[in-house]
Design a protein around this motif. Structure first.
Motif, mmCIF file in Angstrom:
data_model
loop_
_atom_site.group_PDB
_atom_site.id
_atom_site.type_symbol
_atom_site.label_atom_id
_atom_site.label_comp_id
_atom_site.label_asym_id
_atom_site.label_seq_id
_atom_site.Cartn_x
_atom_site.Cartn_y
_atom_site.Cartn_z
ATOM 1 N N GLU A 420 0.850 -1.182 0.000
ATOM 2 C CA GLU A 420 0.000 0.000 0.000
ATOM 3 C C GLU A 420 0.894 1.243 0.000
ATOM 4 O O GLU A 420 1.792 1.374 0.838
ATOM 5 N N ILE A 421 0.675 2.127 -0.997
ATOM 6 C CA ILE A 421 1.410 3.405 -1.027
ATOM 7 C C ILE A 421 0.660 4.382 -0.129
ATOM 8 O O ILE A 421 -0.537 4.592 -0.300
ATOM 9 N N ILE A 422 1.389 4.970 0.829
ATOM 10 C CA ILE A 422 0.761 5.842 1.818
ATOM 11 C C ILE A 422 1.379 7.247 1.728
ATOM 12 O O ILE A 422 2.607 7.372 1.742
ATOM 13 N N ARG A 423 0.531 8.244 1.647
ATOM 14 C CA ARG A 423 1.010 9.637 1.697
ATOM 15 C C ARG A 423 0.793 10.136 3.119
ATOM 16 O O ARG A 423 -0.325 10.111 3.633
ATOM 17 N N VAL A 424 1.882 10.600 3.721
ATOM 18 C CA VAL A 424 1.785 11.092 5.105
ATOM 19 C C VAL A 424 2.120 12.583 5.107
ATOM 20 O O VAL A 424 3.118 13.013 4.512
ATOM 21 N N ILE A 425 1.261 13.356 5.763
ATOM 22 C CA ILE A 425 1.415 14.815 5.742
ATOM 23 C C ILE A 425 1.589 15.342 7.167
ATOM 24 O O ILE A 425 0.861 14.938 8.083
ATOM 25 N N ALA A 426 2.564 16.264 7.314
ATOM 26 C CA ALA A 426 2.801 16.908 8.615
ATOM 27 C C ALA A 426 2.876 18.415 8.395
ATOM 28 O O ALA A 426 3.262 18.866 7.304
ATOM 29 N N PRO A 427 2.512 19.216 9.425
ATOM 30 C CA PRO A 427 2.648 20.675 9.271
ATOM 31 C C PRO A 427 4.126 21.049 9.159
ATOM 32 O O PRO A 427 4.968 20.443 9.808
ATOM 33 N N LEU A 428 4.411 22.013 8.318
ATOM 34 C CA LEU A 428 5.802 22.467 8.162
ATOM 35 C C LEU A 428 6.194 23.267 9.403
ATOM 36 O O LEU A 428 5.474 24.182 9.812
ATOM 37 N N ILE A 429 7.281 22.874 10.016
ATOM 38 C CA ILE A 429 7.735 23.576 11.229
ATOM 39 C C ILE A 429 9.062 24.245 10.897
ATOM 40 O O ILE A 429 10.037 23.554 10.577
ATOM 41 N N ASP A 430 9.075 25.565 10.943
ATOM 42 C CA ASP A 430 10.306 26.297 10.629
ATOM 43 C C ASP A 430 11.387 25.956 11.647
ATOM 44 O O ASP A 430 11.134 25.888 12.847
ATOM 45 N N GLY A 431 12.577 25.755 11.145
ATOM 46 C CA GLY A 431 13.710 25.489 12.031
ATOM 47 C C GLY A 431 13.716 24.115 12.639
ATOM 48 O O GLY A 431 14.492 23.820 13.539
ATOM 49 N N ALA A 432 12.815 23.237 12.169
ATOM 50 C CA ALA A 432 12.771 21.877 12.724
ATOM 51 C C ALA A 432 13.920 21.040 12.162
ATOM 52 O O ALA A 432 14.428 21.345 11.093
#
Ligand code: SF4
Ligand code: SF4
Length: 467
Positions: A420-432
Motif C-alpha cells: 500500500e502506497i501511503i502519503r503522510v502529511i505533517a505541518p511544516l515547522i520552521d527550524g525543525a
C-alpha cells in the motif's frame, strides 16, 4: 637372484569384504508387540495425515512455490524458520537425552529406516517363506515357482515403496489432486521425478541396503557411543549367567555339567536384523531393537530357565553395581530440553499472524504543499500469515498533527503480502530538524492483534532551507 619368487603370481588381497545376505528368522515377544504397535501408529500418522482436510484445505501441506507451510490451520512463512530451527534443536536434544537414558532405542523402534525394513522383511516372509526356505531357494536354480515368488516379493516391495512415495510427495503437491492426476496419467514432470525418486529410494533402502544404512551410512550410529555411559540402558547378554554355553537336554542339570544358561542355539543371531552376535558384547552395529531379547526369552521359556539372559540392562548392573538413573548428564539434557520446549511453546503461542514492513520512497525526499505542509511517501507491506482475511487499520504517529492522506483501512487477504502506497502529511515547522522518527502501526479487529508497529523517518526541509 631367487627365480622362484620372480616367477610367482602376485597374490591379490581383496580389501573389500562383500556383505553377506542376512536371512532373519521370525519370532514373537513383548518387544516385537511394542514395536508393532509403535510402527502401526507411525504408519497411520504418516499415511493418514495428508488426507485430513481443514477449512477446505489439506491440513498439513508444504506449499514450496508459495513458500508457505500449512499445519493444522496455521500458516508458516519463511520468516518463521526460526521456529523450525527451534524444533530441530528440540528434536536433537530429545534424541541426545533418550540416547543417554536408553541407548539406541530410537533406531530400533521408530527410525523410518528400521520401520520400513521390518515391513519389507514381512513382505519377504509372506512371499518367499520362512528363513530356511528362503536360504534354500536362493541356492536353487531359477524355476517357475522361484520366479513367481521373487516376482510377488518385488511387486509387493514396489507397491509399498510407491505408496510411501505418493504419500510423501502428497505433502508437497495436494494429494487428492495428485491421485487424480496419476489416474488420468497427467502428472507434472517434477511430480513424476519425485515419485520415481522416492519409490526407488524406499525400494533400495528397505529392500536391499537395510542394515548397511545403519552400519555404514547413518552418522548417528557413529557418534552415539560418546553419549553412552555405564548407566545407559543397552541390550546385553549376561555372560556370567550364560557361560559356559553349550547344548544340553532340557531335563539335564546343566549346572552340574558346568554349563551356563546359554544353550548355544544361535536363535538370537538368526533374528538379528544386522546379523551380529550380541554374545560378543555391545557392538556399534546393534540398533537396540530387542529382537534377540524376545528370541532368547522364548528359548529360556522352553528350557524352563528364567527369562532375561539377554535383556535391557546397564554396564553397572552387569558388573553387580547399582545403576544411577538420575545423573548430571541426563539432568543437563533434560533441563535444556524442558527450557527449549517452554520457549518453543511460548514462541508459537505468541506468534503474530500479521507483519508490517515500511519502506520510504527514495526518489522524492519530501514535497512541500501549500507552503505550510510537508508530504512524505511510504510503501507499507502488510503480510497476512493467517488463513482468514483481516480488515487492517493503519495509523501513524511521532509528529504533532501527523496524518495519512487517503485510505487508512485495507483488507489483507489470507496468505498474502499486500503493498500500500501511503502519503503522510505533517505541518511544516520552521527550524525543525530535517529528519524525525515516525511510527506506523496496523491493527485488526481480532483480539491480540491491536498494535503491530514499524519505525521509519519523516523528512522535513530542515532549519537551513526555506520551503
Ligand atoms: S538365544 Fe539365548 S540361549 Fe540361544 S544362543 Fe542366544 S543367548 Fe544363547
Ligand atoms: S543384537 Fe539384538 S538388539 Fe542389537 S540389533 Fe541385533 S537383535 Fe537387535
Amino acid at each position: 637372484m631367487n627365480t622362484d619368487n620372480a616367477n610367482q603370481e602376485p597374490e591379490l588381497i581383496d580389501l573389500y569384504q562383500k556383505p553377506e545376505k542376512i536371512y532373519t528368522r521370525s519370532f514373537s515377544g513383548h518387544f516385537r508387540t511394542l514395536r508393532l504397535a509403535g510402527g502401526t501408529f507411525l504408519f497411520l500418522l504418516f499415511f493418514g495425515t495428508c488426507w485430513i482436510n481443514l477449512n477446505g484445505r489439506q491440513a498439513v501441506f508444504f506449499d514450496l512455490p508459495a513458500r508457505q507451510f500449512h499445519i493444522f490451520g496455521t500458516t508458516y512463512w519463511p520468516q518463521d524458520f526460526i521456529l523450525l530451527s527451534w524444533l530441530l534443536i528440540i528434536c536433537a536434544f530429545g534424541l541426545f537425552a533418550l540416547t543417554v537414558f536408553a541407548g539406541r532405542i530410537w533406531c530400533g523402534y521408530t527410525c523410518p529406516q528400521s520401520v520400513f525394513t521390518w515391513v519389507f522383511m514381512w513382505a519377504e516372509r509372506i512371499t518367499e517363506g520362512e528363513r530356511n526356505r528362503r536360504m534354500k531357494m536362493d541356492k536353487e536354480p531359477m524355476s517357475l515357482g522361484k520366479f513367481l515368488r521373487k516376482s510377488a516379493k518385488h511387486t509387493l516391495w514396489l507397491s509399498i515403496a510407491f505408496a510411501t512415495a505418493l504419500t510423501f510427495v502428497g505433502y508437497f503437491i495436494p494429494i487428492r489432486q495428485l491421485v487424480l492426476d496419476i489416474a488420468a496419467l497427467d502428472v507434472a514432470p517434477w511430480g513424476i521425478f519425485w515419485l520415481g525418486f522416492f519409490t526407488l529410494a524406499t525400494y533400495g533402502n528397505a529392500g536391499y541396503l537395510r542394515e548397511q544404512v545403519c552400519i555404514h551410512m547413518c552418522p548417528y550410529a557413529r557418534f552415539q557411543s560418546v553419549m553412552f555411559d555405564n548407566d545407559t540402558l543397552v541390550v546385553a547378554y549376561d555372560k556370567h549367567r550364560g557361560e559356559q554355553r553349550g547344548p544340553r537336554k532340557k531335563s539335564a542339570d546343566h549346572k552340574t555339567m558346568g554349563l551356563g544358561d546359554c544353550v548355544d542355539c544361535s536363535v538370537c543371531v538368526q533374528v538379528c536384523p544386522t546379523g551380529i552376535d550380541i554374545r560378543d558384547g555391545l557392538q556399534y552395529q546393534c540398533i537396540g531393537c530387542a529382537a534377540c531379547i524376545d528370541a532368547c526369552d522364548t528359548i529360556m521359556d522352553k528350557m524352563g530357565y528364567d527369562k532375561g539372559l539377554i535383556r535391557y540392562t546397564t554396564d553397572n548392573e552387569l558388573a553387580g553395581q547399582k545403576t544411577r538413573w538420575l545423573r548430571p548428564r541426563l539432568i543437563g539434557y533434560g533441563s535444556a530440553l524442558f527450557i527449549m520446549i517452554c520457549l518453543f511453546i511460548f514462541s508459537v503461542s505468541h506468534r503474530m499472524p500479521l507483519e508490517l514492513e515500511v519502506l520510504r520512497d527514495r526518489n522524492v525526499l519530501f514535497r512541500v504543499i501549500n507552503d505550510d505542509q510537508v508530504e512524505n511517501i511510504y510503501t507499507l507491506k502488510v503480510a497476512n500469515k493467517d488463513q482468514q482475511p483481516h480488515l487492517i487499520r493503519i495509523r501513524v504517529a511521532g509528529i504533532e498533527n501527523l496524518k495519512i492522506a487517503g485510505r487508512t483501512a485495507i483488507v489483507a487477504e489470507p496468505g498474502s503480502v499486500q503493498q500500500e502506497i501511503i502519503r503522510v502529511i505533517a505541518p511544516l515547522i520552521d527550524g525543525a530538524p530535517s529528519t524525525r522518527p515516525v511510527r506506523f502501526s496496523i491493527s485488526s479487529s481480532q483480539p491480540g492483534l491491536e498494535a503491530i508497529t514499524a519505525e521509519s523517518r519523516f523528512m522535513m526541509p530542515g532549519p537551513e532551507r526555506k520551503p
